[in-house]
Design a protein around this motif. Structure first.
Motif, PDB file in Angstrom:
ATOM      1  N   ARG A   1      -5.624   2.557   6.189  1.00  0.00           N
ATOM      2  CA  ARG A   1      -6.451   3.725   6.515  1.00  0.00           C
ATOM      3  C   ARG A   1      -6.934   3.657   7.958  1.00  0.00           C
ATOM      4  O   ARG A   1      -6.888   4.661   8.683  1.00  0.00           O
ATOM      5  CB  ARG A   1      -7.650   3.838   5.582  1.00  0.00           C
TER       6      ARG A   1
ATOM      7  N   ASP B   1      -0.884  -1.960  -3.857  1.00  0.00           N
ATOM      8  CA  ASP B   1      -2.217  -2.528  -3.711  1.00  0.00           C
ATOM      9  C   ASP B   1      -3.228  -1.452  -3.346  1.00  0.00           C
ATOM     10  O   ASP B   1      -4.258  -1.737  -2.764  1.00  0.00           O
ATOM     11  CB  ASP B   1      -2.198  -3.610  -2.623  1.00  0.00           C
ATOM     12  N   GLY B   2      -2.925  -0.238  -3.676  1.00  0.00           N
ATOM     13  CA  GLY B   2      -3.776   0.896  -3.368  1.00  0.00           C
ATOM     14  C   GLY B   2      -2.976   1.963  -2.656  1.00  0.00           C
ATOM     15  O   GLY B   2      -1.804   1.784  -2.342  1.00  0.00           O
TER      16      GLY B   2
ATOM     17  N   VAL C   1       0.855  -1.180   0.000  1.00  0.00           N
ATOM     18  CA  VAL C   1       0.000   0.000   0.000  1.00  0.00           C
ATOM     19  C   VAL C   1       0.895   1.235   0.000  1.00  0.00           C
ATOM     20  O   VAL C   1       1.812   1.343   0.815  1.00  0.00           O
ATOM     21  CB  VAL C   1      -0.926   0.008   1.232  1.00  0.00           C
TER      22      VAL C   1
ATOM     23  N   ALA D   1      -5.853   4.696  -9.962  1.00  0.00           N
ATOM     24  CA  ALA D   1      -5.402   3.895  -8.814  1.00  0.00           C
ATOM     25  C   ALA D   1      -6.512   3.798  -7.770  1.00  0.00           C
ATOM     26  O   ALA D   1      -7.337   4.705  -7.635  1.00  0.00           O
ATOM     27  CB  ALA D   1      -4.162   4.527  -8.183  1.00  0.00           C
ATOM     28  N   GLU D   2      -6.512   2.693  -7.038  1.00  0.00           N
ATOM     29  CA  GLU D   2      -7.412   2.585  -5.889  1.00  0.00           C
ATOM     30  C   GLU D   2      -6.822   3.459  -4.794  1.00  0.00           C
ATOM     31  O   GLU D   2      -5.697   3.237  -4.341  1.00  0.00           O
ATOM     32  CB  GLU D   2      -7.503   1.144  -5.394  1.00  0.00           C
ATOM     33  N   ALA D   3      -7.558   4.484  -4.376  1.00  0.00           N
ATOM     34  CA  ALA D   3      -7.056   5.404  -3.361  1.00  0.00           C
ATOM     35  C   ALA D   3      -8.196   5.828  -2.452  1.00  0.00           C
ATOM     36  O   ALA D   3      -9.336   5.970  -2.895  1.00  0.00           O
ATOM     37  CB  ALA D   3      -6.414   6.624  -4.012  1.00  0.00           C
TER      38      ALA D   3
ATOM     39  N   ALA E   1       1.159   4.576  -6.285  1.00  0.00           N
ATOM     40  CA  ALA E   1       0.570   3.316  -6.733  1.00  0.00           C
ATOM     41  C   ALA E   1       1.495   2.553  -7.670  1.00  0.00           C
ATOM     42  O   ALA E   1       1.216   1.414  -8.024  1.00  0.00           O
ATOM     43  CB  ALA E   1      -0.764   3.579  -7.430  1.00  0.00           C
TER      44      ALA E   1
ATOM     45  N   THR F   1      -3.765  -3.950   3.656  1.00  0.00           N
ATOM     46  CA  THR F   1      -4.713  -3.541   2.625  1.00  0.00           C
ATOM     47  C   THR F   1      -4.936  -2.036   2.749  1.00  0.00           C
ATOM     48  O   THR F   1      -4.569  -1.437   3.764  1.00  0.00           O
ATOM     49  CB  THR F   1      -6.063  -4.258   2.788  1.00  0.00           C
ATOM     50  N   VAL F   2      -5.543  -1.454   1.741  1.00  0.00           N
ATOM     51  CA  VAL F   2      -5.866  -0.030   1.820  1.00  0.00           C
ATOM     52  C   VAL F   2      -6.705   0.245   3.069  1.00  0.00           C
ATOM     53  O   VAL F   2      -6.461   1.205   3.791  1.00  0.00           O
ATOM     54  CB  VAL F   2      -6.599   0.438   0.543  1.00  0.00           C
ATOM     55  N   GLU F   3      -7.677  -0.608   3.325  1.00  0.00           N
ATOM     56  CA  GLU F   3      -8.550  -0.389   4.485  1.00  0.00           C
ATOM     57  C   GLU F   3      -7.790  -0.531   5.811  1.00  0.00           C
ATOM     58  O   GLU F   3      -7.998   0.257   6.728  1.00  0.00           O
ATOM     59  CB  GLU F   3      -9.754  -1.324   4.453  1.00  0.00           C
TER      60      GLU F   3
END
Length: 142
Positions: free
Chosen positions: A130, A75-76, A2, A99-101, A56, A125-127
């Motif tokens: 975050r 991966d984000g 990430v 990108a997944e952001a 990314a 992971t992004v989550e």
């Protein structure tokens, strides 16, 4: 992996925050972005989008603080912002980027450090990154 983007109204503040977070980041890409593009205070959606893409792995990552200079895609990306209009401009940049952001609702310095630590986990992971950034809201300093 990430990636992380630090957005500040001040280019030097973004660079400093990214530098501090990079101490904990291992190979995580951290992209600082700030200023109005003309040497003044502000934020610019296009510059934030470029930083998201670089974090990314969509760009060469050569301006990344810490982390790998090149290599695989992230991966984000988790984006941390300092003040009001940075949130609005980061929202626009997230929408423009492929990108997944996501934007973390976190204090920018403490959140960036927490995110950097969390991003070193191979299963990050992004989550999860975050969530760790946002948990910085509860850090007591005294």
């Amino acid at each position: 992996m990430v990636g992380i983007v630090v957005v500040s109204h001040s280019e030097s503040a973004a660079e400093g925050i990214a530098e501090i977070a990079a101490e904990m980041a291992g190979d995580t890409r951290i992209e600082p972005v700030g200023g109005d593009g003309k040497g003044g205070i502000g934020t610019v959606p296009d510059a934030i989008e470029t930083a998201i893409d670089a974090a990314a792995g969509s760009e060469d990552g050569s301006d990344a603080v810490g982390g790998e200079e090149d290599g695989g895609d992230a991966d984000g990306v988790v984006v941390l912002v300092d003040l009001g209009s940075a949130v609005m401009n980061a929202d626009v940049a997230v929408e423009m980027s492929d990108a997944e952001a996501v934007i973390a609702d976190a204090p920018v310095l403490e959140g960036a450090v927490n995110a950097a630590v969390a991003a070193t986990d191979p299963s990050a992971t992004v989550e999860s990154v975050r969530e760790q950034a946002e948990s910085a809201r509860d850090i007591e300093k005294l």
